[in-house]
Design an enzyme around this catalytic site. Structure first.
Site, PDB file in Angstrom:
ATOM      1  N   GLY A 154       0.845  -1.188   0.000  1.00 37.85           N
ATOM      2  CA  GLY A 154       0.000   0.000   0.000  1.00 37.85           C
ATOM      3  C   GLY A 154       0.879   1.235   0.000  1.00 37.85           C
ATOM      4  N   GLN A 162       2.915  10.026   0.934  1.00 27.53           N
ATOM      5  CA  GLN A 162       4.193   9.340   1.123  1.00 27.53           C
ATOM      6  C   GLN A 162       5.145   9.573  -0.044  1.00 27.53           C
ATOM      7  OE1 GLN A 162       2.337   5.304   2.133  1.00 27.53           O
ATOM      8  NE2 GLN A 162       4.261   5.280   3.291  1.00 27.53           N
ATOM      9  N   CYS A 172       6.296   0.090   7.594  1.00 22.56           N
ATOM     10  CA  CYS A 172       5.835   1.197   6.759  1.00 22.56           C
ATOM     11  C   CYS A 172       7.004   1.689   5.913  1.00 22.56           C
ATOM     12  CB  CYS A 172       5.321   2.325   7.657  1.00 22.56           C
ATOM     13  SG  CYS A 172       4.791   3.779   6.737  1.00 22.56           S
ATOM     14  N   LEU A 173       6.731   1.970   4.639  1.00 25.01           N
ATOM     15  CA  LEU A 173       7.793   2.455   3.746  1.00 25.01           C
ATOM     16  C   LEU A 173       8.329   3.806   4.211  1.00 25.01           C
ATOM     17  CD1 LEU A 173       6.251   1.476   0.287  1.00 25.01           C
ATOM     18  CD2 LEU A 173       8.032   0.266   1.549  1.00 25.01           C
ATOM     19  N   HIS A 220      -4.259   1.341   7.612  1.00 21.47           N
ATOM     20  CA  HIS A 220      -2.903   1.910   7.633  1.00 21.47           C
ATOM     21  C   HIS A 220      -2.822   3.111   6.680  1.00 21.47           C
ATOM     22  CE1 HIS A 220       1.651   1.274   7.774  1.00 21.47           C
ATOM     23  NE2 HIS A 220       1.502   2.116   6.762  1.00 21.47           N
ATOM     24  N   GLU A 221      -3.381   2.945   5.476  1.00 20.13           N
ATOM     25  CA  GLU A 221      -3.314   4.033   4.482  1.00 20.13           C
ATOM     26  C   GLU A 221      -4.241   5.196   4.864  1.00 20.13           C
ATOM     27  OE1 GLU A 221      -0.829   3.822   2.589  1.00 20.13           O
ATOM     28  OE2 GLU A 221      -0.505   1.692   2.969  1.00 20.13           O
ATOM     29  N   HIS A 239      -2.359   7.287   7.074  1.00 21.75           N
ATOM     30  CA  HIS A 239      -1.418   8.152   6.347  1.00 21.75           C
ATOM     31  C   HIS A 239      -2.096   9.426   5.868  1.00 21.75           C
ATOM     32  CE1 HIS A 239       2.430   6.258   6.159  1.00 21.75           C
ATOM     33  NE2 HIS A 239       1.944   5.108   5.726  1.00 21.75           N
TER      34      HIS A 239
HETATM   35 ZN    ZN Z   1       2.859   3.345   5.778  1.00 22.77          ZN
END
Ligand code: ZN
Length: 172
Positions: free
Chosen positions: A64, A69, A110-111, A152-153, A156
């Site tokens: 995702g 991000q 998480c990226l 999660h998204e 963000h």
């Molecule tokens: Zn993330």
């Protein structure tokens, strides 16, 4: 001037398509800034951003990725929880309509928080409304992994990170 606008004014569509996008990482405060509703019909710029987000998500082995991000504070994210990595889904202006009160814990990465892992409590199902690229309203109840990724998204695009949910269990 925004990088993307620069390319748009100075170059061809092909150049615009090839803009380098970088994953914004904490503690960059951009990840905490409010995000904006996306207007329809979807602009060419937003279409290209979404295409690039899908590309970056795969390159980074993510499942995702939210627009903020990669430097765009817009309410959209992409997701692909399939094993084959061939089913990218696009979510624009997503709204959580309801959440299951029952929650479950799992370890998330998480990226934007590379190498860090946090145990996060999430609802076991979630009902989401969003728009597709064509501006059509979509509804779905998500379970299991997609349910966790959606939450999660959503975090963000609401300026929240996994590290807000609990202590970092592992740091690489
Ligand atoms: Zn993330």
């Amino acid at each position: 001037m925004h990088l993307l606008c620069y390319y748009y004014l100075c170059g061809t569509k092909k150049k615009l398509n090839n803009i380098p996008m970088q994953i914004v990482k904490q503690p960059d405060t951009f990840l905490r800034q409010p995000t904006q509703e996306v207007k329809f019909p979807l602009s060419e710029e937003n279409n290209i951003i979404l295409d690039n987000m899908i590309k970056i998500m795969y390159q980074a082995n993510g499942i995702g990725l939210a627009a903020n991000q990669v430097g765009y504070n817009r309410r959209m994210f992409v997701m692909d929880t399939s094993n084959e990595k061939d089913s990218p889904q696009v979510f624009i202006n997503p709204i959580v309509k309801s959440k299951n009160n029952i929650k479950t814990n799992d370890i998330e990465g998480c990226l934007s928080c590379p190498g860090e892992e946090v145990k996060v409590s999430r609802s076991i199902s979630i009902n989401l409304e969003w728009k597709c690229r064509h501006g059509k309203s979509q509804h779905k109840t998500f379970y299991y992994l997609p349910c966790r990724v959606v939450q999660h998204e959503m975090d963000h695009i609401n300026g929240k990170l996994i590290t807000d949910h609990g202590p970092i269990l592992k740091r690489e």
